[in-house]
Design a protein around this motif. Structure first.
Motif, PDB file in Angstrom:
ATOM      1  N   THR A 218      11.041  -4.969  -3.292  1.00 16.75           N
ATOM      2  CA  THR A 218      12.350  -5.618  -3.295  1.00 16.75           C
ATOM      3  C   THR A 218      12.802  -5.670  -1.848  1.00 16.75           C
ATOM      4  O   THR A 218      12.533  -4.737  -1.102  1.00 16.75           O
ATOM      5  CB  THR A 218      13.388  -4.832  -4.134  1.00 16.75           C
TER       6      THR A 218
ATOM      7  N   THR B 153       8.487  -1.049   6.586  1.00 13.93           N
ATOM      8  CA  THR B 153       9.430  -1.991   5.981  1.00 13.93           C
ATOM      9  C   THR B 153       8.687  -3.099   5.244  1.00 13.93           C
ATOM     10  O   THR B 153       7.533  -3.405   5.555  1.00 13.93           O
ATOM     11  CB  THR B 153      10.345  -2.613   7.048  1.00 13.93           C
ATOM     12  N   ASN B 154       9.356  -3.685   4.277  1.00 11.09           N
ATOM     13  CA  ASN B 154       8.767  -4.791   3.528  1.00 11.09           C
ATOM     14  C   ASN B 154       8.618  -6.014   4.428  1.00 11.09           C
ATOM     15  O   ASN B 154       9.407  -6.218   5.347  1.00 11.09           O
ATOM     16  CB  ASN B 154       9.646  -5.144   2.325  1.00 11.09           C
ATOM     17  N   PRO B 155       7.636  -6.863   4.147  1.00 10.72           N
ATOM     18  CA  PRO B 155       7.426  -8.054   4.976  1.00 10.72           C
ATOM     19  C   PRO B 155       8.504  -9.104   4.726  1.00 10.72           C
ATOM     20  O   PRO B 155       9.197  -9.085   3.712  1.00 10.72           O
ATOM     21  CB  PRO B 155       6.061  -8.559   4.503  1.00 10.72           C
ATOM     22  N   HIS B 156       8.613 -10.031   5.655  1.00  8.13           N
ATOM     23  CA  HIS B 156       9.523 -11.166   5.503  1.00  8.13           C
ATOM     24  C   HIS B 156       8.793 -12.374   4.931  1.00  8.13           C
ATOM     25  O   HIS B 156       9.406 -13.307   4.424  1.00  8.13           O
ATOM     26  CB  HIS B 156      10.139 -11.546   6.847  1.00  8.13           C
ATOM     27  N   LEU B 157       7.455 -12.360   5.032  1.00  2.85           N
ATOM     28  CA  LEU B 157       6.614 -13.455   4.553  1.00  2.85           C
ATOM     29  C   LEU B 157       5.244 -12.884   4.225  1.00  2.85           C
ATOM     30  O   LEU B 157       4.743 -12.012   4.932  1.00  2.85           O
ATOM     31  CB  LEU B 157       6.484 -14.528   5.641  1.00  2.85           C
TER      32      LEU B 157
ATOM     33  N   ARG C 233      12.657  -9.856  -2.943  1.00  2.49           N
ATOM     34  CA  ARG C 233      11.558 -10.816  -3.081  1.00  2.49           C
ATOM     35  C   ARG C 233      11.419 -11.617  -1.789  1.00  2.49           C
ATOM     36  O   ARG C 233      12.405 -11.899  -1.125  1.00  2.49           O
ATOM     37  CB  ARG C 233      11.821 -11.714  -4.270  1.00  2.49           C
ATOM     38  N   VAL C 234      10.203 -11.975  -1.460  1.00  2.00           N
ATOM     39  CA  VAL C 234       9.929 -12.723  -0.237  1.00  2.00           C
ATOM     40  C   VAL C 234       9.035 -13.918  -0.553  1.00  2.00           C
ATOM     41  O   VAL C 234       8.321 -13.913  -1.549  1.00  2.00           O
ATOM     42  CB  VAL C 234       9.258 -11.833   0.842  1.00  2.00           C
TER      43      VAL C 234
ATOM     44  N   ASN D 273       7.869 -17.477  -4.680  1.00  2.00           N
ATOM     45  CA  ASN D 273       8.766 -16.406  -4.218  1.00  2.00           C
ATOM     46  C   ASN D 273       8.381 -15.129  -4.943  1.00  2.00           C
ATOM     47  O   ASN D 273       8.577 -15.014  -6.138  1.00  2.00           O
ATOM     48  CB  ASN D 273      10.229 -16.758  -4.490  1.00  2.00           C
TER      49      ASN D 273
ATOM     50  N   GLU E  88      13.136  -0.458   2.514  1.00  2.00           N
ATOM     51  CA  GLU E  88      12.001   0.189   3.141  1.00  2.00           C
ATOM     52  C   GLU E  88      10.888   0.309   2.125  1.00  2.00           C
ATOM     53  O   GLU E  88      11.112   0.686   0.982  1.00  2.00           O
ATOM     54  CB  GLU E  88      12.410   1.553   3.685  1.00  2.00           C
TER      55      GLU E  88
END
Length: 104
Positions: A37, A7-11, A39-40, A103, A1
Protein backbone atom coordinates in the motif's frame (compact mmCIF):
# COMPACT_ATOMS: atom_id res chain seq x y z
CA UNK A 1 7.29 1.83 4.33
CA UNK A 2 7.75 -1.61 2.83
CA UNK A 3 9.61 -4.72 3.87
CA UNK A 4 12.93 -4.45 5.73
CA UNK A 5 12.79 -0.65 6.00
CA UNK A 6 12.72 -0.17 2.22
CA UNK A 7 10.09 2.25 0.95
CA UNK A 8 7.50 1.14 -1.57
CA UNK A 9 8.21 1.97 -5.22
CA UNK A 10 6.52 4.78 -7.13
CA UNK A 11 6.43 2.73 -10.35
CA UNK A 12 6.85 -0.95 -11.21
CA UNK A 13 8.33 -2.06 -14.56
CA UNK A 14 8.52 -5.61 -15.87
CA UNK A 15 10.63 -5.55 -19.04
CA UNK A 16 10.14 -8.40 -21.56
CA UNK A 17 8.32 -9.98 -18.65
CA UNK A 18 6.48 -12.93 -20.14
CA UNK A 19 3.92 -12.29 -17.41
CA UNK A 20 1.41 -14.81 -18.73
CA UNK A 21 3.99 -17.37 -19.80
CA UNK A 22 5.82 -17.98 -16.53
CA UNK A 23 3.96 -19.26 -13.45
CA UNK A 24 6.85 -17.93 -11.34
CA UNK A 25 5.25 -14.49 -11.70
CA UNK A 26 2.18 -15.52 -9.66
CA UNK A 27 3.63 -15.03 -6.14
CA UNK A 28 5.21 -11.74 -7.18
CA UNK A 29 1.94 -10.42 -8.61
CA UNK A 30 0.11 -11.57 -5.46
CA UNK A 31 2.61 -9.66 -3.31
CA UNK A 32 2.33 -6.56 -5.46
CA UNK A 33 -1.47 -6.66 -5.39
CA UNK A 34 -2.07 -7.63 -1.78
CA UNK A 35 1.15 -6.88 0.10
CA UNK A 36 1.74 -3.25 -0.83
CA UNK A 37 0.00 0.00 0.00
CA UNK A 38 -0.53 2.45 -1.56
CA UNK A 39 -1.21 1.09 -5.00
CA UNK A 40 1.21 2.14 -7.72
CA UNK A 41 1.20 2.01 -11.54
CA UNK A 42 2.81 -1.08 -13.04
CA UNK A 43 3.84 -1.51 -16.66
CA UNK A 44 4.85 -4.78 -18.28
CA UNK A 45 6.43 -5.14 -21.70
CA UNK A 46 6.84 -8.15 -23.94
CA UNK A 47 8.19 -9.08 -27.35
CA UNK A 48 4.85 -9.32 -29.14
CA UNK A 49 1.29 -8.10 -28.74
CA UNK A 50 -0.10 -11.62 -28.26
CA UNK A 51 2.20 -12.17 -25.27
CA UNK A 52 0.94 -8.95 -23.69
CA UNK A 53 -2.66 -10.11 -24.20
CA UNK A 54 -1.88 -13.32 -22.30
CA UNK A 55 -0.47 -11.23 -19.44
CA UNK A 56 -3.56 -9.01 -19.47
CA UNK A 57 -5.79 -12.10 -19.33
CA UNK A 58 -3.82 -13.40 -16.34
CA UNK A 59 -4.29 -10.14 -14.45
CA UNK A 60 -7.98 -9.86 -15.35
CA UNK A 61 -9.03 -13.47 -14.86
CA UNK A 62 -6.81 -14.59 -12.00
CA UNK A 63 -6.46 -11.40 -10.00
CA UNK A 64 -9.49 -9.38 -11.19
CA UNK A 65 -7.21 -6.44 -11.98
CA UNK A 66 -8.55 -3.95 -14.55
CA UNK A 67 -6.34 -2.64 -17.31
CA UNK A 68 -5.28 0.99 -16.82
CA UNK A 69 -3.18 1.35 -19.98
CA UNK A 70 -4.13 -0.75 -23.03
CA UNK A 71 -1.71 -2.98 -24.92
CA UNK A 72 0.12 -0.72 -27.34
CA UNK A 73 3.39 -0.35 -29.22
CA UNK A 74 6.15 0.80 -26.90
CA UNK A 75 7.69 3.98 -28.35
CA UNK A 76 10.96 3.07 -26.59
CA UNK A 77 11.19 -0.48 -28.01
CA UNK A 78 14.33 -1.94 -29.51
CA UNK A 79 14.61 -0.60 -33.08
CA UNK A 80 15.52 -4.02 -34.56
CA UNK A 81 12.85 -6.65 -34.85
CA UNK A 82 13.62 -10.16 -33.66
CA UNK A 83 13.14 -11.23 -37.30
CA UNK A 84 16.09 -9.02 -38.32
CA UNK A 85 18.15 -10.70 -35.63
CA UNK A 86 17.43 -14.17 -37.02
CA UNK A 87 14.42 -15.11 -34.86
CA UNK A 88 11.34 -15.47 -37.03
CA UNK A 89 7.62 -15.61 -36.28
CA UNK A 90 4.62 -14.32 -38.16
CA UNK A 91 3.98 -11.57 -35.57
CA UNK A 92 5.89 -8.30 -35.27
CA UNK A 93 8.34 -8.78 -32.41
CA UNK A 94 10.71 -6.32 -30.77
CA UNK A 95 12.59 -6.26 -27.49
CA UNK A 96 10.20 -4.42 -25.15
CA UNK A 97 8.03 -4.02 -28.24
CA UNK A 98 4.60 -3.81 -26.63
CA UNK A 99 3.46 -2.74 -23.20
CA UNK A 100 0.41 -2.50 -20.97
CA UNK A 101 -0.28 -1.04 -17.57
CA UNK A 102 -2.32 -1.69 -14.45
CA UNK A 103 -2.64 0.01 -11.09
CA UNK A 104 -1.20 -2.43 -8.61
Amino acid sequence: EGCCGVTNPHLIMGLNSGLGAYPEWTPTVEFLLFGMTPRVPAFFSDYCEASCEVGVDLLRNTFNTPLAYPVSVNPFRCPLSRRQRGLCTMYPEYGNGFLFGVNI
